[in-house]
Design an enzyme around this catalytic site. Structure first.
Site, PDB file in Angstrom:
ATOM      1  N   LEU A   1       0.765  -3.501 -13.938  1.00 47.54           N
ATOM      2  CA  LEU A   1       1.162  -4.079 -12.659  1.00 47.54           C
ATOM      3  C   LEU A   1      -0.039  -4.284 -11.755  1.00 47.54           C
ATOM      4  O   LEU A   1      -0.808  -3.340 -11.509  1.00 47.54           O
ATOM      5  CB  LEU A   1       2.167  -3.151 -11.954  1.00 47.54           C
ATOM      6  CG  LEU A   1       3.481  -2.886 -12.705  1.00 47.54           C
ATOM      7  CD1 LEU A   1       4.109  -1.599 -12.221  1.00 47.54           C
ATOM      8  CD2 LEU A   1       4.434  -4.043 -12.525  1.00 47.54           C
ATOM      9  N   ASP A   2      -0.221  -5.497 -11.297  1.00 44.73           N
ATOM     10  CA  ASP A   2      -1.195  -5.751 -10.237  1.00 44.73           C
ATOM     11  C   ASP A   2      -0.646  -5.159  -8.937  1.00 44.73           C
ATOM     12  O   ASP A   2       0.562  -4.975  -8.790  1.00 44.73           O
ATOM     13  CB  ASP A   2      -1.414  -7.252 -10.092  1.00 44.73           C
ATOM     14  CG  ASP A   2      -2.254  -7.607  -8.887  1.00 44.73           C
ATOM     15  OD1 ASP A   2      -3.366  -7.069  -8.762  1.00 44.73           O
ATOM     16  OD2 ASP A   2      -1.782  -8.411  -8.066  1.00 44.73           O
TER      17      ASP A   2
END
Length: 650
Positions: A344-345
């Site tokens: 996940l960014d």
């Protein structure tokens, strides 16, 4: 039974759904296209053929006209005429050197005629033709679920030109036009509200159950329904460029692409045909019973797999589109079902990407109004992202914005301005240490909660500090928790500092967090995990996420992200809602589960059926019934994934 390739081999049927009318618009489907390929609907000729076979079977049973003692003219003629579609496709498969159920069924029918089982041959033909019609209705429903999306686009559009509102065909709307949508009307473009307030039903695009209030500055999507008030919309995307257009393209792509599991289904179907013919040969050699031999050929069927697999894939992608996620093909749907690690960014993915003031800390008795007033004067000319948060808070407090007399900015430290003879400092601790103003400073919270501390001083006095941080999306924590419950490992990757990344990670409950990463370092993380055998999904929104999105088994982009990220991704979350990611992951797993149910069920039914037929427990009629019933059962099992109609939105 012959609908096994019905979805795959007729992309022209639905490809027209998303083609341009001319330049940017989507074309209406050809009303007759639904019947151009086999198995997509009901033609009157099919019904006549079934009725003809049924009447012929009755005539043979009651011996209506039998001029020859051991030969039924009606039986032979009706089987050949009624079974023409089966024989035709079997011949085509022989030419193409493909082993299919039509070929084995043709052998069974001709064998039944050869041994004088005329009534049996007609009943089997009737079963087959009826099954074709039922499968056509079932598979056609998947197409209609997608074609019905076109009902959400108006044919004419009201636009404002030269201070007049005129009605024009939808294909004449241009980017930059001001579109007028009345209450109850369908929004024809992606754009931004210029004027008016209303509630918009956008379930068909984002999957949101409740209408969403729209005001000037808010984004709206083509294909949604304006409910209460008139809206003026700045047209920014048209036709295929709209979110709506991408949904239709995704489903078209799903029909044309073949996931590995679909290829496996076709291969298994061919193996089952060989198995049935081989078992029939063995049965005849051992028993010398022609009826048992024919029953073996008839009972074995793999059509439930061959037709059910692409139908399940199409249904899952269509349902995902209705729920707010665009999956670009069956290949990515299967990869999504196998994912075990989600990267996940942070900024723009888990957070809104817009710094906001989390807390205003007073020093020396000064209040929030005084602190924000001084800070807004200093930040008035600054382009720093943190400055925008200060200006936004000043607007909320109705503090008038004024220009400083002098302005000086030191990168990494902050700003120093002069206003009406007073010096104002706004910046980091280093700036205040440099100016010898450390007495009375609030405690530095840097690294605590991921917030940036901005100190404020005016006329030689420290007023306090402003703690600014990016804000988590409200659904992010629950989405991460849901993914972990599914057994997925979650890793937070960010270009932000390790302190800020770790703080967000603690709030979210992810398994691991790594900060300070450049774009190529994110991509290396993906490559390293894949080299260890992990199936990786990367979720991001920015240009810096594009390399990692491409490297992952499945790249997932936020709908609010950059064009580069969306083009690099295999899945797009339309509304940037992470809960839609969880729904899509579950849907992919459910699709795989249904396909495997069809696999196992077909193997079990065929094995038992062939065994019973070989031992003489099944006659050809009962074998045909079991074949058709099991086939339809597995196809209907796949239809559980098709999107359900539920009012205007769905």
């Amino acid at each position: 039974m012959s609908s096994s390739p019905s979805i795959e081999k007729s992309p022209a049927n639905v490809s027209q759904v998303g083609e341009r009318r001319n330049s940017p618009e989507l074309r209406e489907p050809d009303p007759g296209a639904e019947h151009k390929e086999h198995g997509h609907g009901v033609e009157w000729t099919e019904l006549i053929r079934i009725a003809f076979v049924a009447l012929a079977a009755a005539a043979v049973w009651f011996r209506f006209w039998e001029p020859f003692a051991h030969l039924s003219v009606i039986g032979i003629a009706a089987t050949l005429i009624g079974g023409y579609p089966i024989f035709k496709e079997a011949f085509e498969n022989i030419v193409e050197r493909k082993m299919t159920m039509e070929l084995s069924m043709t052998i069974a029918l001709l064998s039944a005629l050869a041994i004088g089982e005329f009534f049996t041959a007609l009943v089997i033909t009737g079963f087959v033709l009826a099954a074709e019609v039922l499968e056509g209705l079932t598979v056609g429903r998947g197409r209609r679920a997608i074609q019905s999306l076109l009902d959400f686009l108006p044919r004419t559009v009201a636009i404002r030109r030269n201070d007049q509102v005129v009605e024009v065909p939808s294909d004449q709307v241009q980017v930059g036009d001001t579109v007028i949508v009345k209450p109850g009307g369908h929004i024809p473009v992606d754009g931004t509200v210029l004027g008016g307030r209303s509630f918009v039903e956008q379930a068909a695009i984002t999957g949101e159950a409740m209408p969403v209030e729209k005001a000037p500055g808010d984004a709206v999507y083509a294909g949604t329904i304006n409910q209460s008030g008139a809206l003026e919309i700045d047209a920014q995307k048209l036709g295929r460029d709209t979110t709506f257009g991408r949904i239709i393209e995704a489903v078209e792509r799903a029909e044309k692409s073949r996931a590995p599991i679909q290829k496996t289904a076709d291969r298994l179907a061919g193996y089952l045909v060989y198995f049935a013919l081989g078992a029939a040969v063995v049965t005849f050699i051992i028993t010398h019973n022609v009826r048992s031999t024919i029953s073996v050929v008839i009972v074995a069927g793999a059509c439930g797999i061959a037709a059910g697999t692409p139908l399940a894939i199409l249904g899952a992608i269509g349902r995902a589109a209705h729920q707010g996620a665009i999956i670009k093909g069956g290949l990515y749907l299967e990869a999504l079902a196998a994912v075990d690690t989600v990267l996940l960014d942070k900024t723009g993915t888990l957070t809104f990407g817009t710094p906001q003031i989390r807390e205003v800390v007073s020093a020396n008795g000064f209040g929030e109004q005084q602190i924000i007033t001084a800070a807004s004067i200093a930040e008035r000319k600054s382009e720093h992202p943190l400055a925008k948060a200060v200006i936004a808070r000043a607007a909320e407090l109705a503090i008038p914005l004024v220009e400083p007399d002098e302005f000086s900015y030191t990168p990494g430290r902050g700003v120093r301005v002069s206003y009406k003879g007073e010096e104002i400092l706004v910046g980091s601790l280093a700036l205040f240490v440099e100016h010898g103003m450390t007495r009375g400073l609030p405690i530095d919270s840097n690294g605590m909660g991921g917030a940036s501390e901005v100190y404020v001083a005016r006329a030689g006095q420290v007023l306090g500090s402003i703690r600014i941080a990016d804000v988590l999306r409200p659904e992010a924590k629950n989405a991460v928790a849901a993914m972990r419950q599914m057994g997925l490992k979650t890793v937070l990757l960010s270009g932000d500092t390790q302190a800020a990344t770790s703080s967000i990670a603690r709030d979210l409950g992810v398994d691991e967090a790594v900060g300070g990463l450049l774009p190529e370092q994110k991509a290396k993380w993906v490559t390293a995990l894949r080299s260890k055998g992990h199936k990786v999904a990367m979720v991001g929104d920015g240009i810096n996420d594009a390399p990692a999105l491409v490297e992952a088994n499945v790249g997932i982009a936020m709908g609010s992200g950059t064009d580069v990220a969306r083009e690099s991704a295999d899945v797009i979350l339309i509304g940037s809602d992470l809960s839609k990611l969880v729904d899509t992951l579950r849907l992919a797993r459910r699709c795989r589960g249904i396909i495997m149910q069809n696999f196992v069920g077909t193997l079990v039914v065929d094995s038992i059926g062939v065994g019973m037929a070989a031992l003489g427990f099944l006659n050809p009629l009962l074998a045909a019934f079991i074949h058709v019933a099991s086939e339809l059962a597995f196809i209907l099992n796949s239809t559980r994934l098709l999107p359900r109609s539920s009012g205007a939105g769905q």
